[in-house]
Design an enzyme around this catalytic site. Structure first.
Site, short mmCIF file in Angstrom:
data_model
loop_
_atom_site.label_atom_id
_atom_site.label_comp_id
_atom_site.label_asym_id
_atom_site.label_seq_id
_atom_site.Cartn_x
_atom_site.Cartn_y
_atom_site.Cartn_z
N TYR A 346 1.14 -1.11 -0.32
CA TYR A 346 -0.43 0.39 0.06
C TYR A 346 1.17 1.33 -0.02
O TYR A 346 2.33 1.64 0.48
CB TYR A 346 -0.49 -0.19 1.18
CG TYR A 346 -2.27 1.22 1.47
CD1 TYR A 346 -2.51 2.07 0.57
CD2 TYR A 346 -2.58 1.29 2.26
CE1 TYR A 346 -3.29 2.88 0.39
CE2 TYR A 346 -3.58 2.22 2.35
CZ TYR A 346 -4.41 2.77 1.08
OH TYR A 346 -5.07 3.55 1.31
N CYS A 347 0.75 2.82 -0.92
CA CYS A 347 1.31 2.91 -0.93
C CYS A 347 2.77 3.62 -0.96
O CYS A 347 3.06 3.02 -1.45
CB CYS A 347 0.64 4.69 -0.20
SG CYS A 347 1.40 6.08 -0.40
N VAL A 348 3.73 4.00 0.36
CA VAL A 348 5.28 3.43 -0.36
C VAL A 348 5.46 2.34 0.15
O VAL A 348 6.43 1.83 -0.02
CB VAL A 348 5.74 5.26 0.47
CG1 VAL A 348 5.50 4.49 1.91
CG2 VAL A 348 6.89 4.91 0.66
N GLY A 350 4.28 0.01 -1.12
CA GLY A 350 4.02 -0.51 -2.12
C GLY A 350 5.34 -0.74 -2.92
O GLY A 350 5.35 -1.35 -3.89
N PHE A 374 -1.79 -0.68 -3.87
CA PHE A 374 -3.50 0.02 -3.78
C PHE A 374 -2.29 1.75 -3.84
O PHE A 374 -1.40 1.44 -3.22
CB PHE A 374 -3.20 -0.34 -2.51
CG PHE A 374 -4.00 -1.47 -2.55
CD1 PHE A 374 -4.14 -2.61 -3.34
CD2 PHE A 374 -3.66 -2.17 -1.19
CE1 PHE A 374 -5.20 -4.19 -3.12
CE2 PHE A 374 -4.13 -3.80 -0.40
CZ PHE A 374 -5.07 -4.39 -2.13
#
Length: 610
Positions: A346-348, A350, A374
């Site tokens: 998710y976000c960073v 990811g 994500f």
């Protein structure tokens, strides 16, 4: 100047009574003003004390210097040509004159039309007196005209490079949002009436809350966006049953208890961002993505990052990969016997996962068989307004402070994120909390948003330079563990989710980055923003999502040909992940005598606050 909204005719018969603005009890009002001043003094003392003791150092100098430097470049363009400057000033003053003329006509009984009107989505001017009261209507229109004029100065300025133009627009928006008449008692009819009605008690309560929030921030303002007393980790948020089954200096690994008779053979590892905490994916039970995943038959493991301090100053990206992602993979293999797993970031988180997968491809580690991202950026060319804070001067100043302390204080990053949407995440709460004197409502998402984390100096420096400043990951130039890594080496199936209104990882940025992977990529665009677009349970039947296959060409063409679906993308992802690994096995129960168990979920690292 063109209208900013629908014009409305104003008649003097609309004028309200002035009785709502007259103080009824002068003695009580004066007493409360004295109490407000006393509370304001306490707020000032709470801000000054840690600075006098050397416990708090400010990082305001460089941002303010950068703002002045940027806006000076903007001013140079308009002031370098007297004719150009006069033209700009004439446009502004002609609109002021038109507003003033309308006000005079209105006072004489003539119907008038607004020179400027707020956007229908703008919630700041909802009080009826913004239209009915001639004084406040005048203020509103002057503000709207001036705001548009200032933003137009940036748009029409020639000779600015893209980065400077982006920064100038960002800083002008901050000034515009801060200068809104809705932010001040004497220029906001709602606040004025609230103050008169309560004899100023709202201001007393507001200054008390301001003091409490500065104390909570240990000398910095921690703007409360939700009623924090309503939430307790492990009791009404982050409640999905599970156990901490591994721990090192950087991460706890949580395994969640099964909830189905059969589970998918391939476990699912989630790598959350280290900015904020993992329980964004495990909010209140009805909004918990992790609880939903378990209910779909997944054996879920989650990395819970430490809230770092000076001891973690040198933990860089390689450490986060080795001691986080690969430590989790080792734990999963030991716990389940599986060498093939699905991973999601998710976000960073990811971004880190993508870099880890590229490094693992170089090192021959092929345990991850599918990857889900994500709202994840791997290419930062179109990274949005966060790039405002990223250039050599600002990073160097930030590094000097970080390497002195060993970390970046979480309040600094929280403030940066809030500034991206200051009209939604800062000023409404300033008005509600400190001027109306009212506590915000309980909201699990905003409770999580305020639960900020520190960032280790080496980690954050590497991230800013290699991703935002130099965009090395997508260009195949990032160095990790003496390897030059490439996203093209990631040949596994990828599910890449973007959010249409995302201001942190813009949909275009995610779309472009999705083209960097070497395998088959399914790009999906969710409605709403960075959080609500992801945390969208199917039962809520909110928003929508678009599917259109691979991320090829440009985003506008992709969207023109995409299919829109109502509701949540969760079910679409579930179909996709089942296509990667449909085989099921008996559930992996966590037994009472399990020697790996170190405690109940959500663990101890998530409890560490700044």
């Amino acid at each position: 100047m063109s209208d900013t909204g629908d014009r409305s005719r104003k008649k003097p018969t609309d004028e309200p009574s002035l009785d709502d603005y007259l103080i009824k009890d002068p003695s009580s009002f004066a007493l409360n003003l004295a109490r407000m001043v006393e509370q304001a003094g306490k707020a000032a003392a709470a801000w000054i004390e840690p600075r006098e003791k050397g416990l708090k150092s400010d990082l305001l100098a460089e941002p303010l210097t950068d703002m002045v430097r940027t806006l000076s470049k903007l001013s140079e363009y308009w002031l370098s040509d007297p004719a150009r400057a006069v033209e700009a000033q004439t446009l502004l003053f002609s609109n002021y004159l038109a507003i003033w003329t309308n006000s005079i006509r209105r006072m004489t009984g003539e119907p008038t039309e607004d020179i400027a009107a707020p956007d229908p989505k703008d919630k700041r001017f909802q009080d009826e007196d913004w239209s009915k009261n001639a004084f406040f209507d005048f203020l509103k229109q002057v503000y709207l005209v001036t705001a548009k004029w200032g933003l137009d100065l940036v748009e029409k300025a020639e000779g600015l490079d893209d980065h400077t133009r982006r920064k100038a627009a960002f800083y002008v928006r901050q000034l515009v949002n801060a200068a809104s008449p809705t932010n001040f008692v004497l220029t906001n009819p709602e606040l004025f009436k609230e103050t008169v009605t309560s004899n100023g008690m709202n201001l007393v309560n507001g200054m008390r809350m301001l003091t409490e929030d500065i104390i909570a921030g240990q000398g910095d303002l921690r703007l409360r966006q939700a009623d924090h007393t309503h939430f307790r980790l492990g009791e009404n948020v982050a409640t999905t049953p599970g156990k901490v089954v591994a721990r090192n200096d950087l991460a706890e690994i949580i395994q969640y208890a099964p909830a189905t008779d059969k589970v998918f053979k391939q476990p699912l590892l989630i790598c959350p961002p280290w900015i904020n905490k993992f329980y964004i994916l495990d909010l209140s039970p009805e909004r918990s993505f992790i609880r939903w995943l378990v209910g779909q038959g997944h054996t879920v493991f989650v990395i819970s990052w430490i809230n770092p301090d000076a001891r973690h100053a040198h933990k860089d990206w390689e450490a986060y990969i080795r001691e986080g992602i690969q430590f989790a993979l080792d734990t999963i293999e030991r716990r389940t016997g599986e060498k093939k797993i699905n991973a999601a970031g998710y976000c960073v988180g990811g971004t880190l996962l993508a870099a880890a997968l590229a490094l693992m491809a170089k090192e021959g580690d092929n345990r991850v068989k599918s990857a889900t991202f994500f709202t994840t950026q791997v290419d930062f060319e179109h990274a949005g307004d966060l790039k405002v804070f990223v250039d050599e001067e600002q990073i160097s100043a930030l590094e000097e402070a970080m390497f002195r302390d060993g970390y970046l204080d979480g309040t600094k990053m929280l403030s940066a994120f809030n500034m991206l949407r200051s009209s939604d995440l800062i000023w409404p709460y300033v008005v509600n909390n400190y001027m109306k004197g009212k506590s915000p409502l309980p909201f699990d998402l905003l409770y999580w948003n305020a639960d900020a984390t520190r960032m280790s100096a080496a980690n954050h420096s590497y991230y800013l330079r290699n991703c935002y400043l130099e965009n090395r990951l997508s260009r195949g130039k990032m160095m990790l563990a003496r390897h030059r890594i490439s996203l093209a080496d990631i040949n596994i199936p990828v599910y890449s989710l973007a959010a249409k209104e995302d201001h942190i990882a813009p949909a275009l940025s995610v779309f472009v980055g999705s083209q960097c992977f070497g395998g088959d990529v399914t790009y999906v665009l969710a409605g709403s923003g960075h959080i609500a677009g992801v945390i969208n349970p199917p039962e809520k039947q909110k928003y929508q999502y678009w599917t259109g296959g691979k991320a090829e060409g440009n985003l506008s063409d992709w969207l023109d040909n995409a299919e829109e679906h109502p509701g949540s993308w969760w079910l679409h992802w579930q179909d996709w992940i089942e296509a990667q690994s449909a085989k099921k096995v008996s559930p992996r129960h966590i037994r009472d005598n399990d020697s790996d168990v170190l405690g109940d979920a959500p663990g101890s690292y998530v409890m560490i606050r700044i």
